[in-house]
Scaffold this motif. Structure first.
Motif, PDB file in Angstrom:
ATOM      1  N   ASP A 138       0.811  -1.219   0.000  1.00  0.00           N
ATOM      2  CA  ASP A 138       0.000   0.000   0.000  1.00  0.00           C
ATOM      3  C   ASP A 138       0.843   1.268   0.000  1.00  0.00           C
ATOM      4  O   ASP A 138       0.511   2.239  -0.675  1.00  0.00           O
ATOM      5  CB  ASP A 138      -0.938   0.030   1.218  1.00  0.00           C
ATOM      6  CG  ASP A 138      -2.033  -0.996   1.143  1.00  0.00           C
ATOM      7  OD1 ASP A 138      -2.157  -1.665   0.098  1.00  0.00           O
ATOM      8  OD2 ASP A 138      -2.772  -1.149   2.139  1.00  0.00           O
ATOM      9  N   PHE A 139       1.934   1.289   0.756  1.00  0.00           N
ATOM     10  CA  PHE A 139       2.785   2.477   0.831  1.00  0.00           C
ATOM     11  C   PHE A 139       3.245   2.901  -0.555  1.00  0.00           C
ATOM     12  O   PHE A 139       3.099   4.052  -0.950  1.00  0.00           O
ATOM     13  CB  PHE A 139       3.995   2.208   1.739  1.00  0.00           C
ATOM     14  CG  PHE A 139       4.980   3.341   1.781  1.00  0.00           C
ATOM     15  CD1 PHE A 139       4.754   4.450   2.571  1.00  0.00           C
ATOM     16  CD2 PHE A 139       6.136   3.294   1.021  1.00  0.00           C
ATOM     17  CE1 PHE A 139       5.660   5.501   2.603  1.00  0.00           C
ATOM     18  CE2 PHE A 139       7.046   4.337   1.047  1.00  0.00           C
ATOM     19  CZ  PHE A 139       6.813   5.444   1.839  1.00  0.00           C
ATOM     20  N   PHE A 140       3.784   1.965  -1.319  1.00  0.00           N
ATOM     21  CA  PHE A 140       4.306   2.287  -2.646  1.00  0.00           C
ATOM     22  C   PHE A 140       3.199   2.555  -3.648  1.00  0.00           C
ATOM     23  O   PHE A 140       3.305   3.469  -4.473  1.00  0.00           O
ATOM     24  CB  PHE A 140       5.210   1.168  -3.154  1.00  0.00           C
ATOM     25  CG  PHE A 140       6.426   0.979  -2.287  1.00  0.00           C
ATOM     26  CD1 PHE A 140       7.435   1.920  -2.284  1.00  0.00           C
ATOM     27  CD2 PHE A 140       6.541  -0.113  -1.469  1.00  0.00           C
ATOM     28  CE1 PHE A 140       8.545   1.766  -1.487  1.00  0.00           C
ATOM     29  CE2 PHE A 140       7.647  -0.280  -0.665  1.00  0.00           C
ATOM     30  CZ  PHE A 140       8.656   0.665  -0.670  1.00  0.00           C
ATOM     31  N   VAL A 141       2.127   1.785  -3.576  1.00  0.00           N
ATOM     32  CA  VAL A 141       1.002   1.972  -4.499  1.00  0.00           C
ATOM     33  C   VAL A 141       0.419   3.371  -4.334  1.00  0.00           C
ATOM     34  O   VAL A 141       0.208   4.089  -5.313  1.00  0.00           O
ATOM     35  CB  VAL A 141      -0.087   0.896  -4.272  1.00  0.00           C
ATOM     36  CG1 VAL A 141      -1.360   1.221  -5.030  1.00  0.00           C
ATOM     37  CG2 VAL A 141       0.445  -0.475  -4.674  1.00  0.00           C
ATOM     38  N   ASN A 142       0.192   3.791  -3.099  1.00  0.00           N
ATOM     39  CA  ASN A 142      -0.415   5.096  -2.851  1.00  0.00           C
ATOM     40  C   ASN A 142       0.565   6.248  -3.043  1.00  0.00           C
ATOM     41  O   ASN A 142       0.183   7.318  -3.500  1.00  0.00           O
ATOM     42  CB  ASN A 142      -1.021   5.137  -1.457  1.00  0.00           C
ATOM     43  CG  ASN A 142      -2.194   4.196  -1.337  1.00  0.00           C
ATOM     44  OD1 ASN A 142      -3.023   4.117  -2.224  1.00  0.00           O
ATOM     45  ND2 ASN A 142      -2.238   3.440  -0.265  1.00  0.00           N
ATOM     46  N   LEU A 143       1.821   6.055  -2.716  1.00  0.00           N
ATOM     47  CA  LEU A 143       2.821   7.102  -2.899  1.00  0.00           C
ATOM     48  C   LEU A 143       3.048   7.409  -4.367  1.00  0.00           C
ATOM     49  O   LEU A 143       3.184   8.559  -4.766  1.00  0.00           O
ATOM     50  CB  LEU A 143       4.144   6.682  -2.250  1.00  0.00           C
ATOM     51  CG  LEU A 143       5.300   7.671  -2.374  1.00  0.00           C
ATOM     52  CD1 LEU A 143       5.011   8.934  -1.581  1.00  0.00           C
ATOM     53  CD2 LEU A 143       6.593   7.034  -1.919  1.00  0.00           C
ATOM     54  N   LEU A 144       3.063   6.393  -5.200  1.00  0.00           N
ATOM     55  CA  LEU A 144       3.396   6.553  -6.609  1.00  0.00           C
ATOM     56  C   LEU A 144       2.182   6.674  -7.536  1.00  0.00           C
ATOM     57  O   LEU A 144       2.352   6.802  -8.744  1.00  0.00           O
ATOM     58  CB  LEU A 144       4.265   5.375  -7.056  1.00  0.00           C
ATOM     59  CG  LEU A 144       5.579   5.220  -6.284  1.00  0.00           C
ATOM     60  CD1 LEU A 144       6.280   3.936  -6.683  1.00  0.00           C
ATOM     61  CD2 LEU A 144       6.468   6.425  -6.483  1.00  0.00           C
ATOM     62  N   ASP A 145       0.987   6.646  -6.977  1.00  0.00           N
ATOM     63  CA  ASP A 145      -0.231   6.737  -7.787  1.00  0.00           C
ATOM     64  C   ASP A 145      -0.278   8.088  -8.508  1.00  0.00           C
ATOM     65  O   ASP A 145      -0.253   9.151  -7.880  1.00  0.00           O
ATOM     66  CB  ASP A 145      -1.456   6.590  -6.893  1.00  0.00           C
ATOM     67  CG  ASP A 145      -2.751   6.487  -7.660  1.00  0.00           C
ATOM     68  OD1 ASP A 145      -2.764   6.781  -8.881  1.00  0.00           O
ATOM     69  OD2 ASP A 145      -3.762   6.110  -7.051  1.00  0.00           O
ATOM     70  N   MET A 146      -0.344   8.059  -9.824  1.00  0.00           N
ATOM     71  CA  MET A 146      -0.342   9.283 -10.622  1.00  0.00           C
ATOM     72  C   MET A 146      -1.639  10.085 -10.470  1.00  0.00           C
ATOM     73  O   MET A 146      -1.714  11.229 -10.883  1.00  0.00           O
ATOM     74  CB  MET A 146      -0.097   8.959 -12.096  1.00  0.00           C
ATOM     75  CG  MET A 146       1.274   8.390 -12.369  1.00  0.00           C
ATOM     76  SD  MET A 146       2.622   9.460 -11.826  1.00  0.00           S
ATOM     77  CE  MET A 146       2.411  10.838 -12.923  1.00  0.00           C
ATOM     78  N   ARG A 147      -2.661   9.502  -9.865  1.00  0.00           N
ATOM     79  CA  ARG A 147      -3.908  10.229  -9.629  1.00  0.00           C
ATOM     80  C   ARG A 147      -3.837  11.090  -8.371  1.00  0.00           C
ATOM     81  O   ARG A 147      -4.756  11.829  -8.069  1.00  0.00           O
ATOM     82  CB  ARG A 147      -5.073   9.253  -9.520  1.00  0.00           C
ATOM     83  CG  ARG A 147      -5.356   8.527 -10.825  1.00  0.00           C
ATOM     84  CD  ARG A 147      -6.388   7.469 -10.633  1.00  0.00           C
ATOM     85  NE  ARG A 147      -5.795   6.448  -9.753  1.00  0.00           N
ATOM     86  CZ  ARG A 147      -6.396   5.353  -9.344  1.00  0.00           C
ATOM     87  NH1 ARG A 147      -7.632   5.113  -9.697  1.00  0.00           N
ATOM     88  NH2 ARG A 147      -5.785   4.488  -8.580  1.00  0.00           N
ATOM     89  N   THR A 148      -2.731  10.986  -7.618  1.00  0.00           N
ATOM     90  CA  THR A 148      -2.564  11.762  -6.397  1.00  0.00           C
ATOM     91  C   THR A 148      -1.746  13.007  -6.684  1.00  0.00           C
ATOM     92  O   THR A 148      -0.673  12.932  -7.273  1.00  0.00           O
ATOM     93  CB  THR A 148      -1.863  10.923  -5.307  1.00  0.00           C
ATOM     94  OG1 THR A 148      -2.616   9.744  -5.071  1.00  0.00           O
ATOM     95  CG2 THR A 148      -1.731  11.710  -4.022  1.00  0.00           C
ATOM     96  N   GLN A 149      -2.260  14.153  -6.265  1.00  0.00           N
ATOM     97  CA  GLN A 149      -1.544  15.418  -6.404  1.00  0.00           C
ATOM     98  C   GLN A 149      -1.026  15.804  -5.020  1.00  0.00           C
ATOM     99  O   GLN A 149      -1.792  15.913  -4.067  1.00  0.00           O
ATOM    100  CB  GLN A 149      -2.479  16.496  -6.930  1.00  0.00           C
ATOM    101  CG  GLN A 149      -1.799  17.823  -7.122  1.00  0.00           C
ATOM    102  CD  GLN A 149      -2.721  18.831  -7.776  1.00  0.00           C
ATOM    103  OE1 GLN A 149      -3.819  18.506  -8.221  1.00  0.00           O
ATOM    104  NE2 GLN A 149      -2.282  20.053  -7.838  1.00  0.00           N
TER     105      GLN A 149
END
Length: 78
Positions: free
Chosen positions: A47-58
């Motif tokens: 989860d840490f990497f998935v959420n940190l690197l998600d391109m939909r997150t600004q």
């Protein structure tokens, strides 16, 4: 942190995984949830990497603090 990684003979990818795993397990400063990026603290997940690197997150500086705390918000759909 890099000094300790060097003492453990960890490579950069190994250190990255170690930090991500520690964050997922909830080892933040004084039990803080900042930087955990998971809905399942204490469970070793990606989860840490998935959420940190998600391109939909600004990412931007948090409006609630005057420190270097960052806040991730969903980008508007195009």
């Amino acid at each position: 942190m890099l000094d300790r990684a060097n003492m453990l003979n960890l490579t950069a990818p190994e250190l990255t995984v170690l930090i991500g795993g520690m964050r997922a397990l909830g080892t933040g400063y004084k039990g803080s949830a900042h930087g955990a990026f998971t809905d399942r603290p204490g469970v070793l997940t990606t989860d840490f990497f998935v959420n940190l690197l998600d391109m939909r997150t600004q990412w931007s500086t948090s409006p609630r603090t005057r420190t270097s705390t960052m806040a991730g918000t969903g980008r508007p759909a195009r």
